[in-house]
Design a protein around this motif. Structure first.
Motif: not given
Length: 179
Positions: A50-53, A124-135, A137-144, A151-156
């Protein structure tokens, strides 16, 4: 006149600085693992530092990293923010959604500061976990009506070490994990 050993000191300083830069760039790695069933039988394992991205994204003009959000999402931004605050205050272990049907079972819970999704269906089977802290941070990149795709990198980056998402079906398996 040159002091003896000064080039060695400079070499050590430069090597240490380079080592710190490499460590910073490679500190967060997401592994993407895709496998398809025969006859395609494709296997892709992609470690994504992610740092390289982030470094690569810094070289791209900001306007190229923005996507336009649907009008309805833009109108509901305050609702998103309020929901995120409420979820942050909600205790762990709370079942947010539980749905059972003949075709699928869906459960969404809050666990250890993450929103956890589990879907078990016939196909199908799906399992996912999204960190609230990442969300958050991602909201800070929402402008208008625009969202910076970093924002995807913030979540990851906020994800705990281990599985982030897995999707398993008869045809393919996709897993994303944080290292």
């Amino acid at each position: 006149m040159r002091c003896r050993g000064s080039s060695s000191v400079l070499t050590i300083v430069v090597a240490a600085a380079a080592g710190l830069l490499v460590a910073a760039v490679l500190s967060d790695v997401v592994m993407i693992d895709v496998a398809t069933a025969p006859p395609d039988d494709v296997r892709i394992k992609l470690p994504l530092p992610l740092g390289l991205v982030r470094l690569a994204a810094a070289l791209v003009p900001a306007r190229e990293l923005e996507v336009e959000l649907p009008r309805e999402a833009t109108r509901q931004r305050e609702v998103f923010e309020q929901a995120l605050r409420a979820l942050a205050e909600c205790p762990d272990g709370v079942i947010l959604v539980s749905m059972r049907s003949p075709d699928a079972n869906v459960t969404i819970t809050k666990e250890r500061g993450q929103i956890v999704l589990d879907v078990g269906a016939e196909d199908a089977r799906v399992h996912g976990a999204v960190p609230l802290a990442g969300l958050e941070n991602a909201l800070k990149r929402w402008r208008g009506d625009r969202l910076d795709v970093r924002a995807v990198l913030d979540v990851l980056s906020a994800a705990r070490r281990g599985p982030i998402l897995s999707v398993e079906s008869e045809d393919a398996v996709v897993r994303i994990a944080a290292w």
